[in-house]
Write an enzyme that holds these catalytic residues in place. Sequence first.
Site, short mmCIF file in Angstrom:
data_model
loop_
_atom_site.label_atom_id
_atom_site.label_comp_id
_atom_site.label_asym_id
_atom_site.label_seq_id
_atom_site.Cartn_x
_atom_site.Cartn_y
_atom_site.Cartn_z
N ARG A 175 90.15 11.90 -44.34
CA ARG A 175 91.07 11.28 -45.30
C ARG A 175 91.72 12.32 -46.22
O ARG A 175 92.83 12.09 -46.71
CB ARG A 175 90.32 10.23 -46.14
CG ARG A 175 90.06 8.98 -45.32
CD ARG A 175 89.29 7.96 -46.09
NE ARG A 175 89.47 6.63 -45.51
CZ ARG A 175 88.88 5.54 -45.97
NH1 ARG A 175 88.09 5.60 -47.02
NH2 ARG A 175 89.10 4.38 -45.39
N GLY A 202 86.60 0.90 -39.43
CA GLY A 202 85.75 2.02 -39.83
C GLY A 202 85.01 2.64 -38.66
O GLY A 202 85.18 3.83 -38.35
N LYS A 215 80.70 -8.61 -35.35
CA LYS A 215 80.71 -10.06 -35.58
C LYS A 215 82.06 -10.69 -35.28
O LYS A 215 83.10 -10.14 -35.64
CB LYS A 215 80.40 -10.35 -37.05
CG LYS A 215 79.02 -9.96 -37.46
CD LYS A 215 78.89 -10.24 -38.94
CE LYS A 215 77.48 -9.95 -39.45
NZ LYS A 215 77.46 -10.06 -40.91
N GLY A 254 89.59 -2.00 -43.82
CA GLY A 254 89.95 -3.32 -44.34
C GLY A 254 91.46 -3.50 -44.46
O GLY A 254 92.00 -4.56 -44.12
P1 ADP Z 1 84.92 -1.67 -37.11
O1 ADP Z 1 84.29 -1.00 -38.31
O2 ADP Z 1 85.56 -0.70 -36.19
O3 ADP Z 1 85.84 -2.79 -37.52
P2 ADP Z 1 82.65 -3.41 -36.76
O4 ADP Z 1 82.26 -3.12 -38.16
O5 ADP Z 1 83.11 -4.78 -36.43
O6 ADP Z 1 83.74 -2.34 -36.26
O7 ADP Z 1 81.41 -3.18 -35.78
C1 ADP Z 1 80.89 -1.94 -35.54
C2 ADP Z 1 79.43 -2.03 -35.20
O8 ADP Z 1 79.16 -2.97 -34.17
C3 ADP Z 1 78.94 -0.70 -34.68
O9 ADP Z 1 78.19 -0.08 -35.69
C4 ADP Z 1 78.12 -1.05 -33.44
O10 ADP Z 1 76.84 -0.46 -33.46
C5 ADP Z 1 77.99 -2.55 -33.51
N1 ADP Z 1 77.89 -3.13 -32.16
C6 ADP Z 1 78.85 -3.22 -31.22
N2 ADP Z 1 78.38 -3.79 -30.12
C7 ADP Z 1 77.07 -4.07 -30.32
C8 ADP Z 1 76.04 -4.67 -29.55
N3 ADP Z 1 76.27 -5.09 -28.29
N4 ADP Z 1 74.84 -4.83 -30.12
C9 ADP Z 1 74.60 -4.40 -31.38
N5 ADP Z 1 75.53 -3.82 -32.16
C10 ADP Z 1 76.75 -3.66 -31.64
MG MG Z 2 82.79 -1.68 -39.63
#
Ligand code: ADP
Ligand code: MG
Length: 396
Positions: free
Chosen positions: A37, A353, A203, A376
Amino acid sequence: MPKRTVRDLDVRGKKVLVRVDFNVPQTKSGDVADDRRIRAALPTLNDVLSRGGSLILVSHLGRPSGDPAADAPFRMDPVAARLAELIGRSVKKTDDTVGPQAQAACANLAPGEIVVLENVRFNKGEKKGDPAFAKQMAALADAYVNDAFGTCHRDEASMVAVPEQFPAARRAIGFLVEKELQILDTLLSHPKSPYLAVMGGAKVSDKILVIESLLLKVDKLLIGGAMTYTFLKAQGHSVGQSKVEADKLDVARHVLQLAGAKLVLPVDHLVASQPEAGAATKVVEGPTIPDGWFGMDIGPQTIELYSGIIRDAGTVVWNGPMGKFEVAAFATGTKAIAQALADSHGVTAVGGGESAEAVEKFGLADKVSHVSTGGGAFLESLEGKSFNSLKVIPDR
Ligand code: ADP
Ligand code: MG
């Protein structure tokens, strides 16, 4: 309409207050763990300096509690030190944000000089958007630039009330925000088809608004990550021990119905006996995860299927890792999808993130069109939200 940028500001002999996003990941002792950043702000900072301006930089860092002793790791000193290394100039750091030290440092600022103010969230007025605090900050400078894309979805003082203190002609966005807005404009309004979204991560509930908004625009939505199992469960399949949001099955069903054939779920999975390094693993085909097993990553056939679709896309937006990529044994799917984006000739954008972290980790950040610096802010933009921090910056 594009916004006024730093290019449009007369900065010669002027003090330019730049709201940067130096909210960098830190080590336990408060050192800079990842300077992406800070590097992302350099084009704006160098532009002001090269045209004879001086810089007053303000950012938040972490979530300070308000207790000065506990908040020591959130001081900006290590960030200012890293900036000095990266920009190759000396950088002065003040121990207050708008108090006497900051006022003195800014009063004596000469062209080419840089001051980094203390963490803006040490002041209660920041979160509250307090106009009195904003007045004090604005009094330090002649012009205002917002180059803090990662904070643009927040209405804090340094994002909204401070720019409001400057005449419209002295407000602008920086090059980083400009670049982020350009890619978002492509994703929201001018995508080249076929337009593809790849969504994964932890999620469904975090991403539901993004999914609903993107479904109106994309030709296909590829699903991976833990959210897969909430969708599979909603379809009536058993998913073993995999992560499921049991209270979001209705939401998942609604999305499946809305999406119809646009939504593609994994056709195979890497499953593990435990959700951690060293566990036994195997690949299972089809939509069912065996009892006692955890779905941890997309499987090899899914990788092949998704990679082919990504390679043929005109535009790809990716948010959310395909598996628990932090564990090497579960990183194959995420790495392969990152590689497919890197190999694609289309416009490829990554946001979120952990998604950004994954692309960096695999050394592919320079091979995609854009890695957003805003988690976000990127997702809320894709939801179709507009931000007050950008409304206060006039169009060109
Ligand atoms: P981002 O920050 O890119 O928006 P998220 O915060 O939604 O992504 O999710 C990221 C997390 O999801 C990662 O830390 C990863 O470990 C977890 N994750 C992805 N797939 C699985 C899975 N099948 N089981 C457990 N955790 C998972
Ligand atoms: Mg995240």
